[in-house]
Design an enzyme around this catalytic site. Structure first.
Site, PDB file in Angstrom:
ATOM      1  N   LYS A   1      47.000 -24.373  24.012  1.00 27.58           N
ATOM      2  CA  LYS A   1      47.538 -24.702  22.684  1.00 27.58           C
ATOM      3  C   LYS A   1      47.541 -26.221  22.593  1.00 27.58           C
ATOM      4  O   LYS A   1      48.311 -26.884  23.308  1.00 27.58           O
ATOM      5  CB  LYS A   1      48.969 -24.196  22.548  1.00 27.58           C
ATOM      6  CG  LYS A   1      49.125 -22.685  22.455  1.00 27.58           C
ATOM      7  CD  LYS A   1      50.607 -22.339  22.570  1.00 27.58           C
ATOM      8  CE  LYS A   1      50.907 -20.909  22.170  1.00 27.58           C
ATOM      9  NZ  LYS A   1      52.276 -20.517  22.580  1.00 27.58           N
TER      10      LYS A   1
ATOM     11  N   GLU B   1      53.301 -13.753  12.909  1.00 32.31           N
ATOM     12  CA  GLU B   1      51.848 -13.835  13.021  1.00 32.31           C
ATOM     13  C   GLU B   1      51.163 -12.684  12.283  1.00 32.31           C
ATOM     14  O   GLU B   1      50.005 -12.374  12.534  1.00 32.31           O
ATOM     15  CB  GLU B   1      51.440 -13.865  14.493  1.00 32.31           C
ATOM     16  CG  GLU B   1      51.997 -15.112  15.168  1.00 32.31           C
ATOM     17  CD  GLU B   1      51.480 -15.348  16.579  1.00 32.31           C
ATOM     18  OE1 GLU B   1      50.704 -14.526  17.082  1.00 32.31           O
ATOM     19  OE2 GLU B   1      51.878 -16.369  17.159  1.00 32.31           O
TER      20      GLU B   1
HETATM   21  P1  PGA Z   1      54.640 -19.713  19.420  1.00 33.43           P
HETATM   22  O1  PGA Z   1      54.120 -18.312  19.969  1.00 33.43           O
HETATM   23  O2  PGA Z   1      53.538 -20.347  18.674  1.00 33.43           O
HETATM   24  O3  PGA Z   1      55.796 -19.282  18.598  1.00 33.43           O
HETATM   25  O4  PGA Z   1      55.053 -20.508  20.638  1.00 33.43           O
HETATM   26  C1  PGA Z   1      52.859 -18.059  20.428  1.00 33.43           C
HETATM   27  C2  PGA Z   1      52.907 -17.626  21.867  1.00 33.43           C
HETATM   28  O5  PGA Z   1      54.009 -17.512  22.449  1.00 33.43           O
HETATM   29  O6  PGA Z   1      51.868 -17.460  22.465  1.00 33.43           O
HETATM   30 ZN    ZN Z   2      52.977 -17.003  24.475  1.00 26.49          ZN
END
Ligand code: PGA
Ligand code: ZN
Length: 418
Positions: A338, A208
């Site tokens: 998400k 990220e």
């Molecule tokens: P990921 O990580 O998109 O790799 O799942 C983001 C998070 O864990 O918040």
């Molecule tokens: Zn997370």
């Protein structure tokens, strides 16, 4: 009513160089739009299924040609020529067509790409900005979310040099996105100097965009973050606070947490997190325990509540049923939202409403595998998320979202959530 004329998809690449799905929706009115879905690395086991080809001759099995074909053939075949009153009507049609619990037949990546492309096409048809369309859908007044910005990464995002995954910065006193990003840039520069002096030069290779130095322990990441805040001339806590993504499922095995050379149990983990919270200006702890330990989460929530947000990512997987359970059991007090964990906008909105109904905070989140698409900024603003978590201020797949927030702030008279 919006009539779909055609749905098409292509395989494109995300920020890790892995395939993902880009879908386009053309409406009979002539309006059209596209969207690309992201992909996680530290995924929760209750997430909707991302359909991958499994053909080891292409992209180590990560190809998305099956998901793409599902959009081009079956989904287009079933939806083209049909009228949909709103997003919920479209999404329910997709759910019926897939007919599995976790979207494993057509793939959550195929389904979400269509859900998003249709949503944007409807905004275009109505002649309104995407964030405003999202706000109307959620029956919310739009508001800019406060960024939680990645500074240091370990775990699955940083090559595993520490157990915990992400140390992020929030700027509680900032009155705007512009001020937040400017403060963050100062802290990032100070942290980069500190890292190069203390650990030697190192490429910024975390997924990220955060710094991933070869630190000696998870706690050293916290100490370095506070030092960087001070080196940049800010007051830790008041002007820049820390949020953690512990991502504890990633280092939990055989009933124990394996962290920085130690093996500890659930109570040890709760005590460790609480000791970090007492020593550092931590205002939010995500996935402090592994995703299946509901009882442990109650204990963690009881210990931290009122002092730091207890944020559920892998625990909740943006899944309405899991959010209901967590609210009933007081297992956490905030939702990491998400959209691709659940797979349609309608279900993600239901998750958001459940969290709000429980009095929780909502953090709208990108994935570690992202693209240059900026729809998340409009969603977080239109749905009035309290926070947005996108990653570092480096790498264009992250900046696409921050830059969109800057534009929304400057051109649409929106202000930052309190
Ligand atoms: P990921 O990580 O998109 O790799 O799942 C983001 C998070 O864990 O918040
Ligand atoms: Zn997370």
């Amino acid at each position: 009513m919006s009539r779909i004329q055609s749905l098409t998809a292509v395989e494109v690449l995300d920020s890790r160089g892995r395939p993902t799905v880009h879908a386009s929706c053309r409406l009979a009115s002539g309006s059209a739009a596209s969207a690309t879905v992201p992909s996680g690395a530290s995924t929760g086991s209750a997430e909707a299924l991302e359909l991958r080809d499994g053909d080891m001759r292409r992209y180590a099995g990560f190809g998305c040609l099956k998901a793409v074909a599902n959009v081009n053939r079956e989904i287009n075949g079933a939806l083209a020529g049909k009228d949909f009153a709103d997003q919920a009507a479209l999404d329910h049609c997709l759910l019926d067509l897939d007919s599995t619990e976790n979207k494993s037949r057509l793939g959550a990546n195929a389904i979400l790409a269509v859900s998003l492309a249709f949503c944007r096409a409807q905004a275009a048809e109505r002649g309104i900005p995407f964030f405003r369309h999202m706000a109307r859908m959620a029956e919310q007044s739009p508001r800019l979310p406060r960024p939680m910005i990645n500074l240091f990464s370990g775990g699955a995002h940083g090559g595993g040099q520490t157990a915990i995954q992400d140390v992020q910065i929030v700027v509680p006193s900032a009155r705007s996105i512009a001020e937040t990003l400017q403060v963050m840039a100062d802290i990032f520069r100070a942290a980069a100097d500190l890292v190069s002096a203390r650990y030697g030069m190192r490429l910024l290779t975390a997924d990220e965009g955060g710094l991933a130095p070869d630190v000696e322990s998870s706690e050293a990441m916290l100490a370095n973050a506070v030092e960087a805040i001070m080196l940049a001339g800010y007051e830790p806590g008041e002007e820049a606070a820390l949020t953690l993504d512990v991502a504890a499922s990633q280092f939990h095995s055989d009933g124990a947490y394996h962290i920085d050379g130690e093996v500890i149990d659930r109570d040890g983990m709760i005590n460790l997190i609480d000791s970090w919270r007492a020593a550092y200006p931590i205002v939010s702890v995500e996935d402090g325990l592994q995703e299946a330990d509901w009882e442990g989460w109650q204990g963690l929530c009881g210990r931290l509540q009122g002092r730091a947000m207890v944020l559920g990512d892998d625990l909740l997987c943006t899944n309405p049923a899991r959010i209901r359970q967590a609210a009933a059991e007081n297992a956490c007090d905030s939702l990491l939202l998400k959209v691709n964990q659940i797979g349609t906008l309608t279900e993600a909105l239901e998750a958001m409403r459940l969290a709000r109904g429980a009095g929780w905070k909502v953090v709208v989140s990108a994935r570690s595998g992202e693209t240059e698409d900026d729809w998340l900024a409009d969603l977080a603003t239109g749905w009035a998320g309290d926070y947005i978590k996108v990653g570092s201020i480096t790498q264009s797949e992250r900046l696409a979202k921050y830059n969109r927030l800057l534009v929304l702030e400057a051109l649409h008279g929106l202000s930052l959530t309190g």
